[in-house]
Design an enzyme around this catalytic site. Structure first.
Site, PDB file in Angstrom:
ATOM      1  N   ASP A  80      40.568  53.898  37.857  1.00  0.00           N
ATOM      2  CA  ASP A  80      41.635  53.582  36.899  1.00  0.00           C
ATOM      3  C   ASP A  80      41.461  54.356  35.596  1.00  0.00           C
ATOM      4  O   ASP A  80      42.438  54.837  35.010  1.00  0.00           O
ATOM      5  CB  ASP A  80      41.632  52.091  36.582  1.00  0.00           C
ATOM      6  CG  ASP A  80      42.255  51.257  37.683  1.00  0.00           C
ATOM      7  OD1 ASP A  80      43.153  50.471  37.373  1.00  0.00           O
ATOM      8  OD2 ASP A  80      41.833  51.397  38.836  1.00  0.00           O
ATOM      9  N   ASP A 122      38.758  48.299  40.046  1.00  0.00           N
ATOM     10  CA  ASP A 122      39.968  47.504  39.871  1.00  0.00           C
ATOM     11  C   ASP A 122      40.745  47.144  41.137  1.00  0.00           C
ATOM     12  O   ASP A 122      40.918  45.985  41.452  1.00  0.00           O
ATOM     13  CB  ASP A 122      40.905  48.219  38.889  1.00  0.00           C
ATOM     14  CG  ASP A 122      40.260  48.416  37.539  1.00  0.00           C
ATOM     15  OD1 ASP A 122      39.139  48.935  37.493  1.00  0.00           O
ATOM     16  OD2 ASP A 122      40.874  48.074  36.524  1.00  0.00           O
ATOM     17  N   LYS A 123      41.254  48.126  41.855  1.00  0.00           N
ATOM     18  CA  LYS A 123      42.089  47.817  43.015  1.00  0.00           C
ATOM     19  C   LYS A 123      41.274  47.759  44.296  1.00  0.00           C
ATOM     20  O   LYS A 123      41.744  47.259  45.315  1.00  0.00           O
ATOM     21  CB  LYS A 123      43.210  48.861  43.158  1.00  0.00           C
ATOM     22  CG  LYS A 123      44.038  49.034  41.894  1.00  0.00           C
ATOM     23  CD  LYS A 123      44.519  47.720  41.341  1.00  0.00           C
ATOM     24  CE  LYS A 123      44.945  47.823  39.897  1.00  0.00           C
ATOM     25  NZ  LYS A 123      43.867  48.095  38.939  1.00  0.00           N
ATOM     26  N   SER A 469      45.781  47.060  31.281  1.00  0.00           N
ATOM     27  CA  SER A 469      44.368  47.086  31.603  1.00  0.00           C
ATOM     28  C   SER A 469      43.743  45.782  31.139  1.00  0.00           C
ATOM     29  O   SER A 469      44.180  45.189  30.142  1.00  0.00           O
ATOM     30  CB  SER A 469      43.692  48.259  30.901  1.00  0.00           C
ATOM     31  OG  SER A 469      42.298  48.113  30.894  1.00  0.00           O
TER      32      SER A 469
END
Length: 556
Positions: A80, A122-123, A469
């Site tokens: 990210d 993150d993902k 974020s």
């Protein structure tokens, strides 16, 4: 113990499959044990994944010691931080579903008996948990740990977000370019997920609270030896889960999902948790919506504070006791009988931890605030919901109203902010950045950091159908649903319209009469899609709205 792998490894009809494994050095002894898949998102692109090759070796040691055979394969993982602020950010959220799909495909194609999921960022974390829930096999999540922080800059320990804030200060003439380069050299001194409570660390904490990671493992720093010890313990634990027949959906239940929301709210986790937890629930076939999310958050006190809500970072949080201590403190709100990958309940896992009371973790009776770190808003600007993070917003900004300054893309907004077009009192509206419109629902990270660097974080609000974020602070509201591309009310906002944000009352209102809105709606036409080929085009056609977790439906 019945192993599904033996369905494709038993002699004589499956001797060919044994031959394929033997070509890589596996023995008959190996092939008679539980075959444990290791989905490893290691790369030399993502700081949070840089150490996962080493972590994987420790997991393998634990698996072999406990009587299993590890079989490793690679999984994509995008950073990210590197993707922020440019076209690459549109690709980040869509990788979540690719990760889930690819793990499902590999596990089912090879009929592994169980799966260990290695990721940190993150993902990747939610994508892996989605895969675990979908597959419903014995599963465990192992993360690589957060990075250490840098030296004190601007009154707090530095991290990667210090740079973008520094750009704003450079623009104002408060620092020199040489100082900015010094920050660049020192703000991220080790590998690991970023040292603030962004989405990466939030989701690692969520995985532990959900029962999918070993107790106390989520925030062990990447460079600590305990990180490898926890990995080895996880390898032993996955073999035990196979032997006991404990699968992911016995752990990822309505109860554990509620526990995860409680924990995320109690630590002031990223707003992206409101996107990912419903997506994990969908894969686990658990009914869970944004009203459920807000109800839990509203009734959970904010127990812990760290960057971006306060100056301490996640390493300080870990040293203060971390996730188990917070869970012990809010135990009265939890489903304590929820099963975990330790083969024990939450109650059993946290019973020996002591209650805290320090600058980072407070007590249940004397929390930072009585309600949780996240809030879900509704109103004529967000009929289906919007998400904000009061834990990262100055309380004086919990209610705010001002004239709209409208932009049809993140890039337009960032340029206007740097050019000084956004003034104190404005409500910046960034639209056509949702799952379909973005496409990919990019983060408005840079816009908020620029406002912070320019001294406008507590003087300007930002609302969007995109997202943020986990490190953002200031007055922001994202995930507005329906999004502009689908004809949601945010598409009809005009410059100068008054917008009212009321976090305590959970309201987001466009102060324009219904008749006027009807006229604007009738005159509106959906803009031409930004992307007309490739995976983003496919994603824009398939993705559900943010209030549904931006999922891609995969069942009837």
């Amino acid at each position: 113990m019945k192993l599904r792998s033996q369905q494709i490894l038993s002699r004589p009809e499956w001797s060919i499959n044994r031959a394929y494994y033997k070509s890589m050095g596996y023995s008959d002894t190996d092939l008679d044990k539980p075959i444990i898949g290791i989905a490893n998102a290691w790369s030399t692109t993502v700081p949070g994944h840089y150490n996962l090759r080493q972590v994987s070796e420790s997991v393998k040691e634990g698996i072999r010691e406990a009587g299993g055979t590890p079989v490793e394969f690679g999984v994509i993982g995008a950073c990210d931080g590197i993707a922020e602020g440019h076209e690459g950010m549109r690709y980040i959220l869509p990788t979540r579903d690719i990760i889930a799909h690819s793990i499902e495909l590999m596990v089912q194609a090879h009929q592994y008996d169980a799966i260990v999921l290695l990721g940190s960022c993150d993902k990747i974390v939610p994508g892996m948990l989605m895969a675990a829930a979908r597959l419903d096999l014995p599963s465990i999540f192992v993360n690589g740990g957060p990075m250490l922080s840098g030296p004190v800059i601007h009154g707090r320990k530095a991290d990667t977000t210090s740079i973008i804030e520094g750009v704003g200060k450079l623009k104002k003439g408060e620092i020199t370019e040489e100082k900015l380069i010094q920050m660049e050299d020192s703000c991220a001194p080790t590998c690991g997920s970023c040292s603030f409570l962004g989405t990466a660390n939030t989701m690692c904490c969520v995985a532990e609270a959900m029962g999918m990671s070993l107790t106390g493992s989520a925030m062990i720093p990447a460079v600590y030896n305990d990180r490898l010890k926890a990995a080895q313990d996880s390898g032993r634990a996955i073999v035990n889960l196979v032997k006991e027949g404990i699968t992911a959906r016995q752990i990822i239940t309505r109860a554990s999902i509620e526990n995860a929301v409680r924990l995320s709210s109690a630590i002031g986790g990223s707003t992206n948790a409101a996107l990912h937890i419903p997506a994990i629930a969908y894969e686990a076939k658990v009914d869970f919506d944004m009203e459920d999310f807000d109800k839990l958050s509203r009734s959970t006190p904010l127990i812990a504070k760290m960057n971006p809500a306060a100056s301490p970072n996640v390493i300080d949080f870990y040293e203060s006791g971390g996730v188990p201590v917070v869970m012990k403190e809010i135990a009265s709100l939890l489903h304590k009988g929820a099963m975990t990958v330790t083969s024990k309940t939450i109650e059993e896992n946290i019973k020996d931890f002591n209650s805290p009371n320090n600058e980072i973790i407070k007590t249940f009776k004397e929390p930072f605030t009585a309600t949780g770190g996240l809030a879900v808003l509704y109103g004529n600007l967000a009929p289906n919901s919007a998400v904000t993070k009061p834990a990262a917003i100055n309380p004086k900004m919990w209610t705010f109203s001002g004239p709209a300054k409208v932009f049809n893309s993140e890039e337009e907004a960032n340029k206007a902010i740097l050019d000084g077009e956004v003034k104190e009192g404005d409500v910046v509206v960034i639209r056509y950045e949702g799952p379909k419109g973005g496409p990919g629902m990019p983060e408005m990270f840079k816009a908020m950091k620029l406002l912070y660097g320019l001294g406008l974080a507590d003087k300007v609000a930002l609302v969007t159908d995109g997202r943020f974020s986990g490190t953002n602070n200031g007055c922001f509201v994202g995930h507005i649903s329906p999004e502009a591309q689908e004809g949601g009310p945010i598409a009809f906002v005009q410059d100068g319209d008054m917008i009212e944000i009321d976090i305590p009352e959970r309201k987001l209102e466009l102060l324009v009469g219904e008749e006027e809105l009807k006229k604007r709606r009738a005159a509106w036409q959906a803009p031409k899609p930004r992307v007309e080929e490739g995976y983003l085009y496919l994603y824009s056609r398939l993705a559900e709205s943010a209030d549904k977790g931006a999922i891609i439906k995969n069942r009837a």
